[in-house]
Each structure stands twice: as structure tokens, then as C-alpha cells.
Motif scaffolding. Structure first.
Motif, PDB file in Angstrom:
ATOM      1  N   THR A 108       0.824  -1.213   0.000  1.00  0.00           N
ATOM      2  CA  THR A 108       0.000   0.000   0.000  1.00  0.00           C
ATOM      3  C   THR A 108       0.854   1.257   0.000  1.00  0.00           C
ATOM      4  OG1 THR A 108      -0.131  -0.107   2.421  1.00  0.00           O
ATOM      5  CG2 THR A 108      -1.917  -1.144   1.171  1.00  0.00           C
ATOM      6  N   SER A 109       2.152   1.100   0.270  1.00  0.00           N
ATOM      7  CA  SER A 109       3.062   2.242   0.228  1.00  0.00           C
ATOM      8  C   SER A 109       4.490   1.746   0.071  1.00  0.00           C
ATOM      9  CB  SER A 109       2.940   3.085   1.507  1.00  0.00           C
ATOM     10  OG  SER A 109       3.352   2.330   2.634  1.00  0.00           O
ATOM     11  N   LEU A 110       5.373   2.652  -0.350  1.00  0.00           N
ATOM     12  CA  LEU A 110       6.793   2.367  -0.523  1.00  0.00           C
ATOM     13  C   LEU A 110       7.588   3.443   0.217  1.00  0.00           C
ATOM     14  CD1 LEU A 110       6.840   1.623  -4.379  1.00  0.00           C
ATOM     15  CD2 LEU A 110       6.810  -0.055  -2.522  1.00  0.00           C
ATOM     16  N   PRO A 111       8.871   3.212   0.465  1.00  0.00           N
ATOM     17  CA  PRO A 111       9.676   4.254   1.116  1.00  0.00           C
ATOM     18  C   PRO A 111       9.785   5.486   0.217  1.00  0.00           C
ATOM     19  CG  PRO A 111      10.769   2.119   1.208  1.00  0.00           C
ATOM     20  CD  PRO A 111       9.628   1.966   0.260  1.00  0.00           C
ATOM     21  N   PRO A 112       9.792   6.675   0.777  1.00  0.00           N
ATOM     22  CA  PRO A 112       9.973   7.889  -0.038  1.00  0.00           C
ATOM     23  C   PRO A 112      11.327   7.870  -0.740  1.00  0.00           C
ATOM     24  CG  PRO A 112       9.174   8.436   2.166  1.00  0.00           C
ATOM     25  CD  PRO A 112       9.571   6.999   2.198  1.00  0.00           C
ATOM     26  N   ALA A 130      -5.109   7.158  -5.000  1.00  0.00           N
ATOM     27  CA  ALA A 130      -5.388   6.052  -5.919  1.00  0.00           C
ATOM     28  C   ALA A 130      -6.819   5.563  -5.750  1.00  0.00           C
ATOM     29  CB  ALA A 130      -4.408   4.915  -5.674  1.00  0.00           C
ATOM     30  N   VAL A 131      -7.334   4.977  -6.815  1.00  0.00           N
ATOM     31  CA  VAL A 131      -8.684   4.414  -6.809  1.00  0.00           C
ATOM     32  C   VAL A 131      -8.597   2.939  -7.182  1.00  0.00           C
ATOM     33  CG1 VAL A 131     -10.963   4.469  -7.884  1.00  0.00           C
ATOM     34  CG2 VAL A 131      -9.747   6.614  -7.416  1.00  0.00           C
ATOM     35  N   GLY A 132      -9.149   2.072  -6.346  1.00  0.00           N
ATOM     36  CA  GLY A 132      -9.136   0.643  -6.645  1.00  0.00           C
ATOM     37  C   GLY A 132      -7.769   0.024  -6.423  1.00  0.00           C
ATOM     38  N   SER A 133      -7.655  -1.239  -6.797  1.00  0.00           N
ATOM     39  CA  SER A 133      -6.406  -1.974  -6.610  1.00  0.00           C
ATOM     40  C   SER A 133      -5.567  -1.944  -7.875  1.00  0.00           C
ATOM     41  CB  SER A 133      -6.704  -3.426  -6.231  1.00  0.00           C
ATOM     42  OG  SER A 133      -7.438  -4.062  -7.263  1.00  0.00           O
ATOM     43  N   GLY A 134      -4.251  -2.164  -7.710  1.00  0.00           N
ATOM     44  CA  GLY A 134      -3.363  -2.183  -8.863  1.00  0.00           C
ATOM     45  C   GLY A 134      -3.343  -0.852  -9.590  1.00  0.00           C
ATOM     46  N   ALA A 135      -3.000  -0.892 -10.875  1.00  0.00           N
ATOM     47  CA  ALA A 135      -2.953   0.335 -11.674  1.00  0.00           C
ATOM     48  C   ALA A 135      -4.356   0.844 -11.994  1.00  0.00           C
ATOM     49  CB  ALA A 135      -2.182   0.085 -12.963  1.00  0.00           C
ATOM     50  N   VAL A 171      -5.073   6.446 -14.425  1.00  0.00           N
ATOM     51  CA  VAL A 171      -4.269   5.311 -13.971  1.00  0.00           C
ATOM     52  C   VAL A 171      -3.632   5.622 -12.616  1.00  0.00           C
ATOM     53  CG1 VAL A 171      -2.178   6.115 -15.175  1.00  0.00           C
ATOM     54  CG2 VAL A 171      -2.477   3.668 -14.687  1.00  0.00           C
ATOM     55  N   ASN A 172      -3.471   4.599 -11.796  1.00  0.00           N
ATOM     56  CA  ASN A 172      -2.765   4.746 -10.519  1.00  0.00           C
ATOM     57  C   ASN A 172      -1.261   4.659 -10.759  1.00  0.00           C
ATOM     58  OD1 ASN A 172      -5.245   4.820  -9.200  1.00  0.00           O
ATOM     59  ND2 ASN A 172      -5.227   2.626  -8.732  1.00  0.00           N
ATOM     60  N   PHE A 173      -0.487   5.312  -9.907  1.00  0.00           N
ATOM     61  CA  PHE A 173       0.975   5.255 -10.021  1.00  0.00           C
ATOM     62  C   PHE A 173       1.599   5.365  -8.633  1.00  0.00           C
ATOM     63  CE2 PHE A 173      -0.131   9.771 -10.365  1.00  0.00           C
ATOM     64  CZ  PHE A 173       0.787  10.394  -9.533  1.00  0.00           C
ATOM     65  N   TRP A 174       2.889   5.031  -8.556  1.00  0.00           N
ATOM     66  CA  TRP A 174       3.649   5.141  -7.307  1.00  0.00           C
ATOM     67  C   TRP A 174       4.362   6.487  -7.285  1.00  0.00           C
ATOM     68  CZ3 TRP A 174       2.770   1.777  -3.568  1.00  0.00           C
ATOM     69  CH2 TRP A 174       2.334   0.491  -3.885  1.00  0.00           C
ATOM     70  N   GLY A 175       4.037   7.329  -6.294  1.00  0.00           N
ATOM     71  CA  GLY A 175       4.643   8.649  -6.211  1.00  0.00           C
ATOM     72  C   GLY A 175       6.022   8.630  -5.580  1.00  0.00           C
ATOM     73  N   ARG A 182      -3.298   8.759  -8.109  1.00  0.00           N
ATOM     74  CA  ARG A 182      -3.999   8.594  -9.382  1.00  0.00           C
ATOM     75  C   ARG A 182      -3.766   9.819 -10.246  1.00  0.00           C
ATOM     76  NH1 ARG A 182      -6.935   4.729 -11.321  1.00  0.00           N
ATOM     77  NH2 ARG A 182      -8.647   4.997 -12.794  1.00  0.00           N
ATOM     78  N   GLY A 183      -3.496   9.561 -11.535  1.00  0.00           N
ATOM     79  CA  GLY A 183      -3.228  10.652 -12.451  1.00  0.00           C
ATOM     80  C   GLY A 183      -4.082  10.576 -13.697  1.00  0.00           C
TER      81      GLY A 183
END
Length: 330
Positions: A108-112, A130-135, A171-175, A182-183
């Protein structure tokens, strides 16, 4: 001395003459007869010869079998037999199911991302959650609310394409802050599905994206020609696509960029700079000589992040004589 048994004959009634001829005396007749009787009882009788049976000619000759008429039968196979019995689906037993290892929960998250030598003014911009699971990528027509903000900025009269030729990609992405965001992108309908697939792959790779906002009134007017201000978007490290503008750094030529048709995408401008024909680097040259594997960087043509786009039929600007590392187009 001659033994009385040598001349004994296997006959019970023997004459005295025969006994005498064998060298025996008359007084020994009785003993000789007894001895003969005894010898006879101990002697195995010869088998009585049997008359050989000659098989008759009829019996010896096998009776020929009557000719057999072979009748060929036609085998009609049923449709099931001809095609084979359908395979039976195997259902694992409850015991094997119980032993199955549960799939790990998605992150659900990654290190900055740590600070780099060059960064935009806003390190962690505020992104939509983000909306929903995955991308969870989607492609649709451009909403009225989004189109209203585009008119007069990223789209103006005289642009090579109109609203009906463009699509809205979400699409969802990792910031860079490690959060799922979501972008939105506006692209040409001809590459909409490919763009959605490419960004889905970037999400799977956990490739970092600073922000992803459409070019519209939020960026202001381009100071060097038509379109929204692409220079402001590059300084903010924004990922975008459609923007009805001229080629960056060559506005005097008034040649429309592929972004003006929505067939080009720029990703992470800061980490993937653009070198103009006059040698000017946009937006910053720090990453120009640091093309190794790093968050948000397209390092080489063989990297998984670059292949996410090239596998969809898009070309990478990082291979050009004046490299544009952020750029993919068709």
C-alpha cells in the motif's frame, strides 16, 4: 560246476531230457523245477507286442474348412468418441487447499525517494489518491469538466486534432513520496490503450512518477507560442501528453510537436531531461550524465521501464542524436 539256473527256461513244465541236456542229474530234477519256478517268478515278463494302428486315410487327412465369407462392417463413431472424452477438471481436495500458501497482500506504500542533486521546487506535490487496486487504468471520452479547462490553453483553434480524436486516460501510479496516487493523461485515441498498458506496467515495476496532471489552465499559457505552459510543467516534473504546442526550444519554426496530436508522452522531466538542438537542457542537466538505475529514471533502451512503452509500439527519444529521455511517441 554248471549252475542249474543257466539253462532254466521260463516254462513251468520242463522235460527231464532237457534238464539232462543242460548237465543236470535226474535226482536234481525236483530242485531244478523249483529253481526254475523261482526264477520265473523273479523274471519280468516281456511286454506283449501290440499291433500298430494305422490311421485311416480319411482320419489322417484334415477335412478342408468351408470357405468363410468376410463381411466388412462399417464402424460409425459417435461425435464424442471421435473427438475424445472431455477432460475432467481436477478440483483440489480440502486438505491440499488447506496447505496452499496465501498470496501476499499487495503493498500500500513504498519508502519515499531520497533527495537527489536536482529536484523540482515542490518535492512531493499533492496528488489525487489512488482508486481501486493495482494500476486500475481506464480509457474514456474527455469529461466536460476537463475539456472546459483545456480550451484556450492546451487546445486552441487550429490544432491538428479535435476533442473527438482524443481520449482521457486514468491510472494509478507510485509517487516519489511512496504513496499510491492517481493521475490523468489526454492522448490520441490511436495510442490510448497502449498508453494505459504502458503505465500499468510501470505501476507493476513500482516505477516512481512525481505527478501526472493534464495540460490545461492550471499551468497557464505557453510564453513562447500556443498551448499550455510546458516549461512550467517541466520545472514541476509533471508527466503529461497532449498539448497543442510547437516543438520545445524551436518555437520560431512554428512546427507542431507530436504532443499537438496527442501521440507523444513525457514522463518525469527532471529525471529524464531533454536536449534541444542548440544544446540547451530542459529542465535541468544534473541527471543528463547520471543515467543509471534510479527512481523515475529511464536508464537504457533495454531497461524494463523503457520496454514498457517500446513493447507497445512507441519509440523512445533517449536514442536520438539530441536525446529526449522523457519522451515516447508514435
Amino acid at each position: 560246476m554248471t549252475s542249474p539256473h543257466r539253462c532254466a527256461l521260463p516254462v513251468l513244465a520242463l522235460s527231464v531230457t532237457l534238464l539232462a541236456g543242460c548237465g543236470g542229474s535226474p535226482s536234481a530234477t525236483a530242485g531244478s523245477v523249483g529253481a526254475a519256478t523261482s526264477a520265473t517268478s523273479n523274471t519280468t515278463s516281456a511286454p506283449t507286442p501290440t499291433t500298430p494302428v494305422v490311421p485311416s486315410k480319411v482320419a489322417a487327412t484334415a477335412t478342408p474348412a468351408a470357405p468363410t465369407t468376410v463381411v466388412r462392417s462399417t464402424v460409425v463413431r459417435s461425435k464424442v468418441a471421435a473427438t475424445g472424452t472431455p477432460a475432467t477438471r481436477h478440483t483440489p481436495s480440502s486438505s491440499s487447499s488447506a496447505k496452499a500458501t496465501a498470496a501476499p497482500k499487495p503493498a500500500t506504500s513504498l519508502p519515499p525517494v531520497p533527495r537527489a542533486g536536482a529536484e523540482p521546487a515542490v518535492r512531493f506535490p499533492r496528488n489525487e489518491p489512488a482508486v481501486g487496486s493495482g494500476a486500475n487504468a481506464s480509457v474514456s471520452a474527455i469529461p466536460d469538466s476537463a475539456w472546459t479547462k483545456m480550451v484556450g490553453y492546451s487546445w486552441t483553434r487550429g490544432c491538428p486534432v479535435g476533442r473527438s480524436q482524443l481520449r482521457w486516460v486514468r491510472v494509478n501510479f507510485w509517487g516519489f513520496d511512496g504513496q499510491r496516487s492517481r493521475g490523468s493523461l489526454v492522448v490520441n485515441a490511436a495510442i490510448a490503450d497502449e498508453a494505459a498498458a504502458a503505465f500499468t506496467r510501470l505501476y507493476e515495476l513500482r516505477f516512481r512518477i512525481r505527478q501526472m496532471k493534464p495540460m490545461d489552465s492550471g499551468w497557464g499559457h505557453n510564453p513562447k507560442g500556443p498551448g499550455a505552459d510546458d516549461y512550467a510543467a517541466m520545472e514541476a516534473d509533471n508527466t503529461s501528453a497532449f498539448n497543442c504546442r510547437y516543438v520545445g526550444g524551436q518555437e520560431a519554426s512554428k512546427v507542431y510537436s507530436k504532443h499537438a496530436t496527442g501521440t507523444a508522452i513525457d514522463v518525469n522531466d527532471f529525471e529524464n531531461p531533454y536536449v534541444a538542438d542548440d544544446g540547451t537542457v530542459y529542465p535541468d542537466r544534473w541527471f543528463l550524465t547520471r543515467r543509471g538505475e534510479a527512481p523515475g529514471v529511464f536508464s537504457t533502451s533495454g531497461s524494463a521501464a523503457v520496454r514498457a512503452f517500446t513493447s507497445q509500439g512507441l519509440r523512445w527519444g533517449g536514442l536520438w542524436s539530441n536525446p529526449d529521455y522523457q519522451h515516447f511517441d508514435r
